[in-house]
Design a protein around this motif. Structure first.
Motif, short mmCIF file in Angstrom:
data_model
loop_
_atom_site.label_atom_id
_atom_site.label_comp_id
_atom_site.label_asym_id
_atom_site.label_seq_id
_atom_site.Cartn_x
_atom_site.Cartn_y
_atom_site.Cartn_z
N PRO A 29 22.98 36.88 -37.83
CA PRO A 29 22.66 37.87 -36.80
C PRO A 29 22.73 39.30 -37.31
N LEU A 30 23.63 39.59 -38.24
CA LEU A 30 23.69 40.96 -38.79
C LEU A 30 22.40 41.30 -39.53
N LYS A 31 21.83 40.34 -40.20
CA LYS A 31 20.55 40.56 -40.88
C LYS A 31 19.44 40.79 -39.86
N LYS B 10 16.68 36.36 -25.05
CA LYS B 10 16.99 35.88 -26.39
C LYS B 10 17.16 37.05 -27.34
N ASN B 11 18.01 36.83 -28.32
CA ASN B 11 18.27 37.83 -29.36
C ASN B 11 18.87 39.10 -28.76
N ILE B 12 20.07 38.96 -28.22
CA ILE B 12 20.81 40.06 -27.61
C ILE B 12 22.01 40.35 -28.50
N TYR B 13 22.08 41.55 -29.05
CA TYR B 13 23.11 41.89 -30.03
C TYR B 13 23.94 43.07 -29.51
N ALA B 14 25.23 42.84 -29.30
CA ALA B 14 26.14 43.90 -28.86
C ALA B 14 27.18 44.12 -29.95
N LEU B 15 27.20 45.34 -30.50
CA LEU B 15 28.07 45.62 -31.65
C LEU B 15 28.87 46.90 -31.43
N ASN B 16 30.13 46.86 -31.83
CA ASN B 16 30.98 48.06 -31.92
C ASN B 16 31.10 48.81 -30.60
N ARG C 47 17.14 30.41 -10.65
CA ARG C 47 16.55 31.21 -11.73
C ARG C 47 15.88 30.31 -12.77
N GLY C 48 16.70 29.41 -13.36
CA GLY C 48 16.23 28.66 -14.52
C GLY C 48 16.20 29.55 -15.74
N GLY C 49 15.37 29.20 -16.70
CA GLY C 49 15.26 30.03 -17.90
C GLY C 49 16.33 29.72 -18.92
N THR C 50 16.11 30.22 -20.12
CA THR C 50 17.02 30.00 -21.24
C THR C 50 17.58 31.33 -21.72
N THR C 51 18.89 31.41 -21.79
CA THR C 51 19.57 32.56 -22.39
C THR C 51 20.15 32.08 -23.71
N GLU C 52 19.71 32.70 -24.80
CA GLU C 52 20.13 32.19 -26.11
C GLU C 52 20.22 33.32 -27.14
N ASN C 53 20.99 33.04 -28.17
CA ASN C 53 21.16 33.96 -29.30
C ASN C 53 21.79 35.27 -28.85
N VAL C 54 23.03 35.17 -28.40
CA VAL C 54 23.80 36.33 -27.94
C VAL C 54 24.92 36.58 -28.95
N PHE C 55 24.92 37.77 -29.52
CA PHE C 55 25.84 38.14 -30.59
C PHE C 55 26.73 39.28 -30.10
#
Length: 465
Positions: free
Chosen positions: A30-32, A332-338, A358-366
């Motif tokens: 995920p950092l990359k 998707k692809n949600i990045y929370a840093l610092n 709602r449904g739907g997919t929530t994925e790739n949370v950093f």
């Protein structure tokens, strides 16, 4: 085997491979991804030309209404190729401001843009209200299908809302509100029914007599958006709400407003969003990432995608970093840093809220390098039962939480409520210290959990069994 058949097989296999879920196995991945994403989100550039609104007749005395002067300045700036529309020092009362391509609305230091309390100053436009499309009052600052737009400067945007204006529409009284008693309730119910019946959004007309409060700042179907340095106070409803936008950069913004539904920043069905160095002290979620409610979210099918939340401070609010609840289009692809969070009035640090309506997919949370002082409910919260149930079971998967410290927690460290047929999957927590909670965790259906150096109230946990 013919070349065409061979190509089709490769295409099908490749598509299936791309559709497979991501499972991070190292923090390096995920950092990359964050590093690559930052290169895609760029600040728009503007022509070096200023248009002072006072040259178009604006008066900063706090009582003269300057809606036309500001509109004229924006029109002239846009027609001549763009630049800055400058609001000089003063208090400038106005109705709705509609931005156009290549225009940077710039607030001079200490200036105040004060928004009118007269609903007739907000013409009917195509908008989203709580994730549902309709025709309603214009957001206070609005743009539709524009590109290269900005709101900048060290001035203040004052929504001028309080218990006597705007907030009471939803039943607010003394900073508590009961939506069942709000003036907006019949219209809210009607809009839900229209959405469920898939009525053409352009015929869902509200406005006068319906009491659906407008958003504060809403670019709609825009690209290349920059919001920087401004302070937002006294919002009627959601504060920053870009909808179906791409390439959004928000930095050094301060949102301080405690009214009902006063979310700080709600990017909705947007792609490539970077929120950094901001301050949120709100009456609802600090940051809530969304992608539309129920039928509207699913039919449009645009996920919230590629969001970075970095170096922000969160104080009061229902949640610090939140995904949902209007998340039918997925995320998707949600990045929370610092980020730093600390308030006895902050309910959760990381919150994912959805439902089977709602449904739907929530994925790739950093969720990385997070410092938390106090909170009330849970440090990490998954909820698939937010609001009414339906027939669209949601998916939550691939959640990575690393380097989180909590000094004084609330009820739980981790709290999760999921469906048996759709458990929360692939949850990794590494190097997390959570102190002061009443209960370490309360979870039901959760699979493939990895805990490494996770300490809650001084005890190390290796599983949620």
């Amino acid at each position: 085997m013919t070349k065409l058949l061979y190509f089709l097989i490769l295409l099908i296999v490749g598509s299936e491979a791309m559709a497979q879920e991501t499972v991070w196995t190292s923090v390096k991945q995920p950092l990359k991804e964050v590093k690559a994403l930052k290169k895609q989100i760029v600040k728009p550039k503007f022509r070096n030309k200023d248009y002072a609104i006072t040259d178009f007749g604006a008066v900063g005395d706090g009582t003269t209404k300057n809606t036309k002067a500001i509109a004229d300045a924006i029109a002239k700036c846009h027609e001549e190729g763009g630049g800055r529309v400058v609001v000089p020092k003063g208090v400038f009362l106005t109705g709705a401001i509609h931005l156009k391509s290549n225009v940077n609305l710039h607030l001079a230091d200490s200036t105040v843009v004060l928004f009118s309390r007269d609903s007739t100053d907000y013409p009917m436009v195509f908008t989203r209200w709580e994730g549902m499309e309709c025709i309603n009052y214009s957001p206070f600052i609005y743009a539709y299908e524009q590109e290269n737009i900005a709101v900048t400067g060290n001035g203040t945007l004052d929504g001028n809302a309080n218990m006597d204006y705007w907030w009471w529409w939803c039943g607010a009284k003394k900073f508590n509100w009961d939506e069942s008693k709000g003036k907006q309730t019949p219209a809210r119910v009607a809009l839900h029914e229209m959405m469920a019946d898939e009525v053409d959004p352009k015929t869902r007309v509200f406005g006068d007599g319906h009491y659906l409060r407008p958003a504060f700042v809403q670019p709609y179907k825009c690209s290349n958006i920059y919001i920087a340095d401004v302070k937002l106070i006294n919002a009627p409803m959601w504060n920053l709400n870009p909808v179906l936008c791409e390439n959004v950069l928000i930095e050094r913004v301060k949102v301080i407003t405690h009214g009902p539904n006063n979310d700080g920043c709600d990017p909705e069905a947007c792609k490539n969003v970077w929120i950094k160095d901001c301050y949120f002290d709100t009456g609802d979620d600090c940051i809530a990432i969304k992608s539309g409610r129920d039928e509207d979210g699913r039919n449009i099918g645009r996920p919230a995608e590629n969001h970075i939340i970095e170096n922000c401070i969160m104080k009061d609010g229902h949640g610090g970093v939140v995904i949902g609840s209007e998340i039918a289009g997925g995320a998707k692809n949600i990045y929370a840093l610092n980020n730093t969070m600390d308030s006895p009035n902050l309910d959760r640090a990381l919150r994912i809220k959805t439902s089977s309506s709602r449904g739907g997919t929530t994925e790739n949370v950093f969720f990385y390098n997070t410092k938390v002082g106090k909170y009330k409910d849970a440090a990490v919260r998954f909820n698939m039962f937010y609001e009414k149930p339906g027939n669209h079971i949601p998916t939550i998967r691939n959640i990575w939480v690393e380097n989180m410290t909590v000094k004084e927690g609330g009820k739980y460290g981790v709290l999760s409520a999921a469906y048996k047929e759709s458990p929360v999957k692939n949850v990794t927590m590494i190097n997390c210290v959570i102190d002061g909670v009443k209960e370490a965790y309360k979870v039901d259906y959760i699979e493939n959990v990895t805990l490494k150096k996770v300490t809650i109230n001084g005890k190390e946990y290796t599983s949620f069994d």
